[in-house]
Design a protein around this motif. Structure first.
Motif, PDB file in Angstrom:
ATOM      1  N   VAL A  95       0.875  -1.064  -0.080  1.00 30.33           N
ATOM      2  CA  VAL A  95      -0.037  -0.060   0.020  1.00 30.33           C
ATOM      3  C   VAL A  95       0.703   1.352   0.092  1.00 30.33           C
ATOM      4  CG1 VAL A  95      -1.757   1.390   1.390  1.00 30.33           C
ATOM      5  CG2 VAL A  95      -1.918  -1.168   1.099  1.00 30.33           C
ATOM      6  N   ALA A  96       2.011   1.116   0.818  1.00 25.84           N
ATOM      7  CA  ALA A  96       3.021   2.513   1.109  1.00 25.84           C
ATOM      8  C   ALA A  96       3.414   2.578  -0.455  1.00 25.84           C
ATOM      9  CB  ALA A  96       3.816   2.241   2.040  1.00 25.84           C
ATOM     10  N   LEU A  97       3.929   1.712  -1.096  1.00 27.93           N
ATOM     11  CA  LEU A  97       4.495   1.631  -2.420  1.00 27.93           C
ATOM     12  C   LEU A  97       3.507   2.266  -3.482  1.00 27.93           C
ATOM     13  CD1 LEU A  97       6.970   1.052  -4.257  1.00 27.93           C
ATOM     14  CD2 LEU A  97       5.960  -0.983  -4.676  1.00 27.93           C
ATOM     15  N   GLY A  98       2.200   1.788  -3.231  1.00 27.18           N
ATOM     16  CA  GLY A  98       1.340   2.298  -4.350  1.00 27.18           C
ATOM     17  C   GLY A  98       1.031   3.771  -4.064  1.00 27.18           C
ATOM     18  N   GLU A  99       0.935   4.180  -2.855  1.00 31.27           N
ATOM     19  CA  GLU A  99       0.810   5.632  -2.550  1.00 31.27           C
ATOM     20  C   GLU A  99       1.820   6.414  -3.138  1.00 31.27           C
ATOM     21  OE1 GLU A  99       0.318   5.658   1.653  1.00 31.27           O
ATOM     22  OE2 GLU A  99      -1.635   4.908   1.642  1.00 31.27           O
ATOM     23  N   MET A 119       4.022   5.624  -5.564  1.00 31.37           N
ATOM     24  CA  MET A 119       3.736   5.656  -7.286  1.00 31.37           C
ATOM     25  C   MET A 119       2.940   6.567  -7.677  1.00 31.37           C
ATOM     26  SD  MET A 119       6.270   3.502  -7.715  1.00 31.37           S
ATOM     27  CE  MET A 119       6.189   2.900  -9.471  1.00 31.37           C
ATOM     28  N   GLU A 120       1.666   6.848  -7.007  1.00 32.33           N
ATOM     29  CA  GLU A 120       0.837   7.829  -7.258  1.00 32.33           C
ATOM     30  C   GLU A 120       0.956   9.067  -7.104  1.00 32.33           C
ATOM     31  OE1 GLU A 120      -3.085   6.788  -5.385  1.00 32.33           O
ATOM     32  OE2 GLU A 120      -3.258   4.757  -6.167  1.00 32.33           O
ATOM     33  N   SER A 121       1.861   9.402  -6.231  1.00 29.54           N
ATOM     34  CA  SER A 121       2.386  10.839  -5.961  1.00 29.54           C
ATOM     35  C   SER A 121       3.413  11.123  -6.861  1.00 29.54           C
ATOM     36  CB  SER A 121       2.950  10.944  -4.576  1.00 29.54           C
ATOM     37  OG  SER A 121       4.040  10.082  -4.379  1.00 29.54           O
ATOM     38  N   LEU A 122       3.820  10.048  -7.610  1.00 33.65           N
ATOM     39  CA  LEU A 122       4.838  10.859  -8.567  1.00 33.65           C
ATOM     40  C   LEU A 122       4.506  11.241  -9.807  1.00 33.65           C
ATOM     41  CD1 LEU A 122       7.087   7.590  -8.927  1.00 33.65           C
ATOM     42  CD2 LEU A 122       7.446   9.669  -7.453  1.00 33.65           C
TER      43      LEU A 122
END
Ligand code: ZN
Length: 262
Positions: free
Chosen positions: A253-257, A259-262
């Motif tokens: 989940v942390a990795l997904g967040e 990636m989304e913020s990039l």
């Protein structure tokens, strides 16, 4: 993903995880070792030690005593509202006072929280001779295995591939493989050799060597894994596995967040 439980005891579990990659199986193993917060003694104040053992050695021994851990009650020190100063939400205090002659055991550690106690009460700490004294207080806190081995809640968990054992049509039921297998994988049923305990197979291939006509083939299924997990008593075996899975999910989940913020 499929989970088949073979044995589930309080401290030991054996299960088959299938439909996953070798990377995921290894991630689960590593999460069990390194990512589950566990309570362990981290700071010791020694008021009196006239035993034969150095204070540092004694503190090291105390740190390695497995403590029952309730993760619903305590927070990691760095995530606590006390900002690492230490409070009743992130640490537990133990006292120990003994005078020889006696053997000091883990049960002699008196905890400020009746739920956070040594997982086994008969772990020897030190033997005191006549007139030797030991008085100390110890502070336990949550930590992760990647920080120090004393925070590992498991004895190293292991896994192996699920074996695929194929007996071809040309088998003449000579039964050499039944005798060659040290783990009782094969049996004879109606004068035919059958596989009765595939999960016991260690893939030693002695059956393949014993078979003169090459009728047996042993290979590995690299999408299915037989896990063996044993805890040190700080958690139940089932809790270790579910907490490890939670740790992997939280990281994903942390990795997904990110990636989304990039
Ligand atoms: Zn705190």
């Amino acid at each position: 993903m499929k989970l088949e439980i073979l044995d589930l005891g309080d401290r030991k579990a054996r299960f088959v995880l299938s439909g996953v990659t070798p990377a995921f199986a290894n991630a689960l193993r590593r999460a069990m070792l390194a990512d589950i917060p566990k309570m362990a003694i981290d700071y010791v104040d020694i008021y009196d030690n006239t035993s034969v053992m150095f204070d540092e050695m004694l503190a090291h021994r105390l740190g390695l005593i497995p403590l029952k851990t309730n993760l619903n009650m305590y927070k990691l020190k760095e995530e606590c509202d006390c900002k690492g100063a230490g409070c009743s939400l992130c640490q537990v205090t133990f006292t120990l006072s003994a005078e020889g002659p006696c053997m000091v055991h883990s049960r002699d550690l008196k905890s400020s929280d009746p739920e956070t106690v040594p997982a086994d009460d008969n772990i020897p700490i030190i033997e005191l001779k006549e007139g030797q004294k030991l008085v100390l207080t110890a502070v336990a806190r949550l930590g992760r295995g990647k920080e120090h081995a004393k925070y590992q809640p498991v004895c190293p968990p292991g896994y192996k591939y699920v074996p695929i054992i194929e007996i071809s049509e040309k088998c003449d039921s000579c039964k050499q493989c039944v005798e060659a297998c040290p783990r009782g994988v094969f049996a004879v049923d109606n004068n035919k050799v059958v596989v009765v305990s595939p999960y016991e197979c260690s893939m030693c291939e002695l059956c393949m060597e014993a078979c003169d006509i090459n009728a047996i083939k042993v290979s590995a299924d690299n999408t299915a894994f037989i896990f063996s997990v044993e805890t040190d008593g700080s958690f139940s075996a089932g809790e270790v596995v579910t907490r490890a899975a939670d740790a992997i999910r939280a990281k994903a989940v942390a990795l997904g967040e990110v990636m989304e913020s990039l």
